[in-house]
Motif scaffolding. Structure first.
Motif, mmCIF file in Angstrom:
data_model
loop_
_atom_site.group_PDB
_atom_site.id
_atom_site.type_symbol
_atom_site.label_atom_id
_atom_site.label_comp_id
_atom_site.label_asym_id
_atom_site.label_seq_id
_atom_site.Cartn_x
_atom_site.Cartn_y
_atom_site.Cartn_z
ATOM 1 N N SER A 1 14.010 2.922 -7.819
ATOM 2 C CA SER A 1 15.242 3.238 -7.093
ATOM 3 C C SER A 1 15.848 1.990 -6.469
ATOM 4 O O SER A 1 17.014 1.648 -6.709
ATOM 5 C CB SER A 1 14.958 4.278 -6.010
ATOM 6 N N VAL A 2 15.070 1.293 -5.664
ATOM 7 C CA VAL A 2 15.592 0.177 -4.880
ATOM 8 C C VAL A 2 15.936 -1.023 -5.767
ATOM 9 O O VAL A 2 16.851 -1.793 -5.445
ATOM 10 C CB VAL A 2 14.597 -0.203 -3.764
ATOM 11 N N GLU A 3 15.246 -1.170 -6.898
ATOM 12 C CA GLU A 3 15.580 -2.289 -7.784
ATOM 13 C C GLU A 3 16.956 -2.134 -8.429
ATOM 14 O O GLU A 3 17.465 -3.069 -9.046
ATOM 15 C CB GLU A 3 14.502 -2.456 -8.862
ATOM 16 N N TYR B 1 29.118 -9.072 2.434
ATOM 17 C CA TYR B 1 28.107 -9.984 2.971
ATOM 18 C C TYR B 1 27.575 -10.901 1.877
ATOM 19 O O TYR B 1 27.821 -10.685 0.694
ATOM 20 C CB TYR B 1 26.971 -9.187 3.621
ATOM 21 N N ASP B 2 26.809 -11.911 2.293
ATOM 22 C CA ASP B 2 26.282 -12.870 1.330
ATOM 23 C C ASP B 2 24.804 -12.644 1.042
ATOM 24 O O ASP B 2 24.114 -13.525 0.522
ATOM 25 C CB ASP B 2 26.512 -14.307 1.824
ATOM 26 N N ALA B 3 24.306 -11.468 1.388
ATOM 27 C CA ALA B 3 22.926 -11.109 1.097
ATOM 28 C C ALA B 3 22.858 -9.608 0.858
ATOM 29 O O ALA B 3 23.716 -8.855 1.322
ATOM 30 C CB ALA B 3 22.003 -11.503 2.256
ATOM 31 N N LEU B 4 21.818 -9.192 0.134
ATOM 32 C CA LEU B 4 21.695 -7.787 -0.256
ATOM 33 C C LEU B 4 20.227 -7.489 -0.513
ATOM 34 O O LEU B 4 19.436 -8.395 -0.814
ATOM 35 C CB LEU B 4 22.519 -7.548 -1.535
ATOM 36 N N GLY B 5 19.856 -6.225 -0.410
ATOM 37 C CA GLY B 5 18.478 -5.842 -0.732
ATOM 38 C C GLY B 5 18.094 -4.536 -0.078
ATOM 39 O O GLY B 5 18.935 -3.727 0.314
ATOM 40 N N GLY B 6 16.785 -4.332 0.053
ATOM 41 C CA GLY B 6 16.234 -3.151 0.688
ATOM 42 C C GLY B 6 14.754 -3.364 0.894
ATOM 43 O O GLY B 6 14.156 -4.266 0.296
ATOM 44 N N TYR B 7 14.152 -2.548 1.755
ATOM 45 C CA TYR B 7 12.699 -2.678 1.915
ATOM 46 C C TYR B 7 12.073 -1.307 2.166
ATOM 47 O O TYR B 7 12.700 -0.411 2.732
ATOM 48 C CB TYR B 7 12.345 -3.676 3.021
ATOM 49 N N VAL B 8 10.843 -1.174 1.700
ATOM 50 C CA VAL B 8 10.101 0.088 1.810
ATOM 51 C C VAL B 8 8.743 -0.225 2.436
ATOM 52 O O VAL B 8 7.803 -0.621 1.744
ATOM 53 C CB VAL B 8 9.909 0.761 0.431
ATOM 54 N N PRO C 1 8.789 5.648 2.521
ATOM 55 C CA PRO C 1 8.194 6.068 1.248
ATOM 56 C C PRO C 1 8.493 7.524 0.904
ATOM 57 O O PRO C 1 8.601 7.880 -0.275
ATOM 58 C CB PRO C 1 6.694 5.845 1.466
ATOM 59 N N ARG C 2 8.654 8.373 1.940
ATOM 60 C CA ARG C 2 8.889 9.798 1.677
ATOM 61 C C ARG C 2 10.201 10.055 0.956
ATOM 62 O O ARG C 2 10.383 11.104 0.343
ATOM 63 C CB ARG C 2 8.831 10.569 2.998
ATOM 64 N N GLN C 3 11.133 9.086 1.003
ATOM 65 C CA GLN C 3 12.377 9.248 0.255
ATOM 66 C C GLN C 3 12.121 9.313 -1.248
ATOM 67 O O GLN C 3 12.954 9.797 -2.013
ATOM 68 C CB GLN C 3 13.325 8.079 0.554
ATOM 69 N N PHE C 4 10.945 8.832 -1.663
ATOM 70 C CA PHE C 4 10.633 8.750 -3.089
ATOM 71 C C PHE C 4 9.404 9.565 -3.461
ATOM 72 O O PHE C 4 8.823 9.394 -4.527
ATOM 73 C CB PHE C 4 10.440 7.279 -3.478
ATOM 74 N N ALA C 5 9.020 10.486 -2.574
ATOM 75 C CA ALA C 5 7.812 11.287 -2.811
ATOM 76 C C ALA C 5 7.943 12.203 -4.028
ATOM 77 O O ALA C 5 6.945 12.541 -4.668
ATOM 78 C CB ALA C 5 7.479 12.107 -1.563
ATOM 79 N N ASP D 1 0.826 -1.216 0.000
ATOM 80 C CA ASP D 1 0.000 0.000 0.000
ATOM 81 C C ASP D 1 0.858 1.263 0.000
ATOM 82 O O ASP D 1 0.599 2.203 0.747
ATOM 83 C CB ASP D 1 -0.971 0.006 1.173
ATOM 84 N N LEU D 2 1.880 1.311 -0.862
ATOM 85 C CA LEU D 2 2.718 2.504 -0.969
ATOM 86 C C LEU D 2 2.059 3.611 -1.782
ATOM 87 O O LEU D 2 2.547 4.741 -1.793
ATOM 88 C CB LEU D 2 4.073 2.152 -1.601
ATOM 89 N N GLY D 3 0.989 3.304 -2.479
ATOM 90 C CA GLY D 3 0.255 4.331 -3.227
ATOM 91 C C GLY D 3 1.093 4.948 -4.322
ATOM 92 O O GLY D 3 1.826 4.267 -5.053
ATOM 93 N N ALA D 4 1.060 6.286 -4.416
ATOM 94 C CA ALA D 4 1.724 7.002 -5.500
ATOM 95 C C ALA D 4 3.246 6.882 -5.450
ATOM 96 O O ALA D 4 3.916 7.136 -6.448
ATOM 97 C CB ALA D 4 1.324 8.479 -5.464
ATOM 98 N N ASP D 5 3.801 6.496 -4.293
ATOM 99 C CA ASP D 5 5.256 6.380 -4.180
ATOM 100 C C ASP D 5 5.794 5.040 -4.665
ATOM 101 O O ASP D 5 7.014 4.847 -4.733
ATOM 102 C CB ASP D 5 5.690 6.575 -2.716
ATOM 103 N N ALA D 6 4.903 4.103 -4.983
ATOM 104 C CA ALA D 6 5.327 2.732 -5.287
ATOM 105 C C ALA D 6 6.278 2.671 -6.476
ATOM 106 O O ALA D 6 7.323 2.011 -6.426
ATOM 107 C CB ALA D 6 4.108 1.847 -5.526
ATOM 108 N N GLY D 7 5.929 3.333 -7.568
ATOM 109 C CA GLY D 7 6.758 3.257 -8.769
ATOM 110 C C GLY D 7 8.136 3.829 -8.560
ATOM 111 O O GLY D 7 9.148 3.209 -8.940
ATOM 112 N N ALA D 8 8.230 5.000 -7.931
ATOM 113 C CA ALA D 8 9.534 5.628 -7.705
ATOM 114 C C ALA D 8 10.382 4.802 -6.740
ATOM 115 O O ALA D 8 11.599 4.706 -6.899
ATOM 116 C CB ALA D 8 9.338 7.045 -7.163
ATOM 117 N N ALA D 9 9.728 4.209 -5.739
ATOM 118 C CA ALA D 9 10.469 3.373 -4.793
ATOM 119 C C ALA D 9 11.082 2.178 -5.506
ATOM 120 O O ALA D 9 12.273 1.872 -5.342
ATOM 121 C CB ALA D 9 9.541 2.914 -3.664
#
Length: 506
Positions: A258-260, A278-285, A304-308, A247-255
């Motif tokens: 970026s994170v991908e 490290y042997d793992a990597l990623g991010g979460y919003v 989410p505000r990082q991508f507003a 439920d990130l709404g309008a920020d979903a696409g920008a997030a």
């Protein structure tokens, strides 16, 4: 001089006492703080933790968390009592299998008294059973647990662990982690490291995560909610797992845009900082109303505000740079925060160069010239900013200026040798600003005390030759108030200037 007269009747008992080491005869409580002057009550004395095993159960509808934490530790003194940093309600504590007495004290202390005193150098197993509603707990007037519409998130600096597991909460005591979380089917539990397995039964799913490299407590994270999870690998073969609240709404696409790019950015950073550690990597919003991001180990947290305002790969660069500067090499004390933030900010400047959106020198020129000498910005000393200014913009921007000054002083070859060698020299350990200066001197062969003093410890804007060493803007005519046109990347970089705002509330 003090003399003791021993009468014959007690000679035998006195001889027996002499056979016992003095320290063993008088165990004492471990200190309620690890000794950090910025946060005297953070961490604890008397032991070092090597591993945390956390088995948790969480109900998103009510924010109820129950758990059993098993800590493997080694004593560093003869202990009669020791503390853990924790806030939830404890029902039982066992030390080496035996029930121990316990009580809450201070703002966030759990005092534990084992049945028998613990000798120095002993391997100790501590089991704590607990439950509570994390969002209902406060210390020092704030909560480090972020309630979301479908769950909760633990991510904060310099403290977040207290709200979900008992710990020795200071970067000096790193440990490995197993985090196993049971949640209702359809809900996901995201943590650090590698997802080892999931299993479902009777309407509940258990998520099992492992972090097998040393990790500071504030870098441990837990996010529970309904996430869309993507997986892949970097070009160099590191597994990537990203998670986005549904439920990130309008920020979903920008997030996502970026994170991908996490894998691409991490591979790029290896050119400057050495192999990814490290042997793992990623991010979460998650769907939080916070405004900051945090370098939680292997899997940074982004609000989410990082991508507003659209995609922001620069913030991803910042948090991934911390995997080397801050996570692999951690601060020895919180006053050394420049080792984390100055370098993560400078990585953004290097990314700007990479993207052709402004060189590090152009960014330095802009930062230097856009802040007049009477701007309070220059009164903050990045090398020891004080707890009230630990995450001030000057620690980031003036901290990056210090690195540009170093680069100009020693030349690119020595500078980038330092950037890559430092994480290797102190891998999985802790270090100070003074350690970094000494290492830079060793690599470059140049005395650097004056440069570091000017840029990190003086509460004023560097002028004259010192300024010319870092900034072409300093060559502008005297009295000129005109700052260089901001490089193209500046807007995106400036959007991360408050990257830890609200993450730290003291």
């Amino acid at each position: 001089m003090h003399r003791r007269i021993i009468v014959p009747g007690v000679l035998a008992s006195a001889t027996l006492l002499l056979a016992i080491p003095a320290s063993a005869a008088s165990p004492s409580p471990g200190a309620p703080g690890i000794g950090d002057p910025y946060y005297p009550a953070y961490g604890n004395g008397g032991y070092d933790v090597s591993h945390y095993d956390l088995r948790l159960r969480y109900r998103p509808a009510t924010d109820e968390l129950e758990g059993t934490a098993t800590l493997l530790a080694r004593t560093t003194q003869d202990l009669s009592r020791f503390n853990l940093d924790f806030l939830l309600d404890v029902s039982e504590v066992r030390v080496d299998g035996a029930k121990a007495s316990f009580t809450a004290s201070g703002e966030h202390e759990l005092e534990i008294t084992p049945k028998r005193a613990l000798p120095e150098g002993a391997d100790v197993t501590v089991v704590v059973r607990y439950r509570g509603v994390p969002s209902s707990k406060e210390a020092y007037g704030f909560t480090g647990w972020h309630r979301t519409p479908d769950g909760g998130v633990a991510a904060g600096e310099p403290e977040a662990a207290w709200w979900w597991f008992p710990s020795n909460d200071h970067p000096l005591d790193k440990a490995t982690y197993d985090v196993s979380v049971q949640v209702p089917d359809g809900t996901q539990a995201v943590s650090n490291g590698t997802l080892r397995s999931t299993d479902s039964r009777a309407g509940w799913t258990r998520w099992n995560w492992r972090s097998d490299k040393p990790q500071a407590t504030y870098l441990a994270t837990l996010a529970i909610g309904r996430f869309d999870i993507t997986t892949g690998t970097t070009e160099s073969g590191v597994p990537v797992l990203n998670a986005y609240s549904e439920d990130l709404g309008a920020d979903a696409g920008a997030a996502r845009a970026s994170v991908e790019r996490t894998g691409e950015v991490a591979d790029w950073l290896t050119e400057y900082f050495g192999p990814y550690p490290y042997d793992a990597l990623g991010g979460y919003v998650p769907n939080t109303d916070t405004g900051y991001a945090l370098e939680t180990q292997t899997r940074p947290f982004y609000s989410p505000r990082q991508f507003a305002n659209g995609s922001n790969v620069s913030v991803v660069v910042h948090e991934l740079a911390h995997q080397w500067y801050g996570n692999l090499v951690s601060v020895a004390g919180w006053k050394d925060i420049w080792i984390n933030e100055g370098f993560a900010r400078y990585a953004q400047w290097l990314w700007s160069e990479h993207e052709g959106e402004g060189t590090a020198q152009e960014l330095a020129d802009h930062v230097y010239a856009s802040r007049p000498a009477d701007d309070p910005f220059w009164t903050v000393r990045p090398g020891d900013p004080g707890p009230e200014n630990q995450f001030h913009g000057a620690v980031y921007d003036r901290g990056a200026l210090a690195l540009q000054a170093l680069r100009n002083e020693v030349g690119d070859e020595a500078f980038f040798t330092v950037l890559k060698g430092w994480p290797r020299k102190y891998a999985h350990g802790n270090a100070t600003v003074a350690d970094f200066r000494r290492y830079a001197e060793e690599v470059s062969g140049e005395p650097l005390a004056a440069l570091f003093d000017t840029w990190l410890y003086q509460a004023s804007k560097p002028e004259g030759p010192a300024a010319r060493a870092v900034s072409g803007a300093a060559k502008a005519p005297a009295g000129s108030a005109e700052a260089p046109v901001p490089p193209k990347s500046w807007k995106e970089i400036a959007a991360t200037n408050g990257v830890h705002d609200d993450g730290h509330r003291h």
